[in-house]
Design an enzyme around this catalytic site. Structure first.
Site, short mmCIF file in Angstrom:
data_model
loop_
_atom_site.label_atom_id
_atom_site.label_comp_id
_atom_site.label_asym_id
_atom_site.label_seq_id
_atom_site.Cartn_x
_atom_site.Cartn_y
_atom_site.Cartn_z
N ASP A 32 20.33 55.39 27.62
CA ASP A 32 21.13 54.31 27.03
C ASP A 32 21.20 53.10 27.94
OD1 ASP A 32 23.28 55.20 28.70
OD2 ASP A 32 23.69 56.70 27.17
N LYS A 35 24.01 51.88 23.84
CA LYS A 35 25.27 51.47 23.22
C LYS A 35 25.77 50.27 23.98
CE LYS A 35 26.58 56.17 23.08
NZ LYS A 35 27.33 57.02 23.94
N MET A 65 35.22 50.47 32.05
CA MET A 65 35.25 49.77 30.76
C MET A 65 36.46 48.84 30.66
SD MET A 65 34.23 53.09 28.45
CE MET A 65 35.13 54.26 29.44
N1 SAH Z 1 29.34 57.93 33.06
C1 SAH Z 1 29.46 56.67 33.72
C2 SAH Z 1 30.52 55.80 33.08
C3 SAH Z 1 30.23 55.40 31.68
S1 SAH Z 1 31.50 54.39 30.99
C4 SAH Z 1 29.73 56.88 35.20
O1 SAH Z 1 30.03 57.99 35.64
O2 SAH Z 1 29.64 55.90 35.93
C5 SAH Z 1 30.80 52.79 31.24
C6 SAH Z 1 31.55 52.04 32.31
O3 SAH Z 1 31.13 52.47 33.59
C7 SAH Z 1 31.27 50.56 32.32
O4 SAH Z 1 32.07 49.89 31.37
C8 SAH Z 1 31.67 50.19 33.72
O5 SAH Z 1 33.07 50.11 33.83
C9 SAH Z 1 31.24 51.40 34.49
N2 SAH Z 1 29.93 51.22 35.15
C10 SAH Z 1 28.84 51.96 34.99
N3 SAH Z 1 27.85 51.53 35.79
C11 SAH Z 1 28.33 50.49 36.49
C12 SAH Z 1 27.80 49.62 37.49
N4 SAH Z 1 26.56 49.73 37.94
N5 SAH Z 1 28.60 48.65 37.98
C13 SAH Z 1 29.88 48.51 37.54
N6 SAH Z 1 30.42 49.31 36.61
C14 SAH Z 1 29.68 50.28 36.08
#
Ligand code: SAH
Length: 465
Positions: free
Chosen positions: A250, A272, A385
């Site tokens: 994704d 998404k 998020m």
């Molecule tokens: N499973 C993922 C989270 C998914 S929810 C994890 O463990 O990281 C998606 C959210 O993750 C985004 O809205 C943001 O808040 C955060 N996120 C994911 N990758 C990121 C990145 N490289 N930099 C900043 N925020 C990130």
């Protein structure tokens, strides 16, 4: 070829190590791992080294070197810091035709130590012939990534069935064909996934049927790809990425990571973006089941960690119902990645004894978070998020009693070449963000630890691009 690689059987054999420091200890450890009986010789010996040699049945002589110690030794290692002694040992050993290694002096050696990947009984040894030990070590690191830690188990299983396979297949070609498909097929996959019993049963049934089964049932690998920097992938993630037949990924999975998947694998984008689901979750779940049932090895690649705001639980729920085998590989979650690359320790003895991961995806414009609980001294809060709800988050935290001066960080595209950190206070942040463009994904960190960024920041995205 400057050196011929050979594998020495040292079990119960006498070897001499001259030197009593760190380097000697490393060599002793290695030699004893191979079962050698070590005689250690040096006027001064580190206490730790002395007891190590003793506990492994070796002998320690706290004396200066003399050639009588060479008698009945089959290998000698010199690790002293006295150049004259090193030369002397080398000459003495060579005149007696005993293989000699003088650490870091290739010109005095008749053998050299390779960089080793130990997956006993499988051993991979790499050497640059002394021209660049660092290069050999880097190559070893590459091998580490492709040889799973359980590789040795596969060899042990194969060894146990060697005779039986010999008895079942009469020609060498049949045997070779059988082993090739076992060692690259489902039996191997099961061993690597830690399913030893199932692997053995499958091997037995394939042997009874005198042929390897065509993969009837596929498998799903639910893999965390980390926050963006490909270097933050785990070995296991990389191995499964290179073996899967089809990849579902994704939006959060960075392109360089998608590019590291097996070249000829089918790629399906199920991306998404916020409030707009390219492929509805339900369909993704169904697709995973369908592809696996076709016998394919399906990689479900997710940003960060699949079990942290990643819907990983929902995706494997249906697989479990349908009896599709799966494995879950954790990834570095955005909170860890963004915090580490921004020099913001999530906990710190002086500032925060706990950390909370919270979704900032607000329903009803604020009502659904336990704000009073979040406003807690000595606690770091990480909002995933949270960009859209940033001003509400800042407002609610203050309204529930958090100091308006509390530092807050917004990390954009953490760990990637577009990594950017905006630091402010709860009171000021909404206005600061208005003033500059930020793009998703972003992570919000609230708490006193954020103040450490100024001093502890180290990551330079420019240098990374
Ligand atoms: N499973 C993922 C989270 C998914 S929810 C994890 O463990 O990281 C998606 C959210 O993750 C985004 O809205 C943001 O808040 C955060 N996120 C994911 N990758 C990121 C990145 N490289 N930099 C900043 N925020 C990130």
């Amino acid at each position: 070829m400057k050196f011929l690689p050979l594998f020495f059987d040292l079990k119960g054999k006498s070897v001499l190590v001259v030197g009593g420091g760190e380097v000697a200890q490393r060599k002793c450890t290695l030699l004893m791992k191979a079962g050698a009986v070590v005689t250690l010789l040096a006027p001064d010996v580190k206490a730790e080294l002395e007891s190590l040699v003793h506990t492994q049945g070796g002998h320690v002589h706290k004396e200066r070197y003399c050639d009588t110690f060479l008698v009945s030794k089959i290998l000698v290692v010199a690790a002293t810091n006295d150049p004259q002694v090193n030369v002397q040992i080398s000459q003495d050993a060579q005149s007696r035709s005993i293989p000699i290694n003088v650490v870091d002096h290739p010109e005095l050696c008749t053998f050299i130590f390779p960089a080793i990947v130990d997956r006993s009984p499988i051993i991979a040894a790499v050497s640059s012939g002394g021209s660049s030990p660092v290069l050999a070590r880097l190559l070893r690191a590459k091998l580490e990534t492709v040889l799973p830690a359980t590789y040795g188990k596969l060899a042990t299983l194969a060894e146990r069935y060697r005779e039986k396979v010999k008895g079942t297949f009469t020609t060498i070609n049949q045997r070779r064909g059988f082993w090739e498909s076992v060692l690259q097929g489902q039996v191997a996959d099961m061993v690597f996934a830690g399913k030893d019993k199932e692997a053995e049963s499958l091997l037995i049934s394939e042997l009874d049927a005198k042929q390897t089964k065509i993969r009837e049932k596929g498998e799903v690998y639910l893999v965390g790809a980390g926050p963006g920097d490909p270097d933050l992938l785990t070995f296991k993630a990389l191995r499964l990425m290179q073996q899967a037949d089809v990849v579902l990924y994704d939006r959060l999975v960075s392109q360089p990571i998608v590019d590291m998947c097996r070249r000829d694998a089918d790629r399906i984008y199920v991306g998404k973006s916020r409030s707009q689901h390219a492929v509805p979750q339900d369909e993704i779940n169904q697709l995973l089941v369908k592809l696996a049932k076709e016998g394919r090895r399906v990689l479900r690649l997710k940003g960060g960690d699949p079990f942290i705001f990643g819907r990983g639980g929902e995706e494997i729920d249906l697989l479990a119902d349908e009896g599709v085998p799966f494995q879950v590989v954790p990834g570095i979650t955005a909170a860890s990645g963004c915090a580490a690359y921004s020099g913001i320790p999530l906990t710190h003895r002086d500032y925060a004894q706990s950390v909370r991961f919270v979704t900032g995806h607000l329903k009803d414009n604020s009502a659904n978070l336990p704000w009073a609980e979040l406003v807690h001294p000595n606690q770091t809060i990480v909002f995933y998020m949270g960009l859209m709800g940033l001003s509400i988050i800042c407002r609610e935290l203050q309204q529930h009693g958090m100091n308006p001066e509390t530092p807050i960080a917004l990390v954009q595209k953490g760990t990637t070449k577009d990594h950017k950190v905006v630091i402010s206070t709860l009171e000021q942040m909404p206005a600061d963000i208005q003033a500059q463009p930020v793009s998703a994904p972003t992570l919000i960190i609230v708490g006193e630890v954020v103040s450490l960024h100024d001093k502890l920041k180290w990551f330079d995205p420019e240098a990374h691009s």
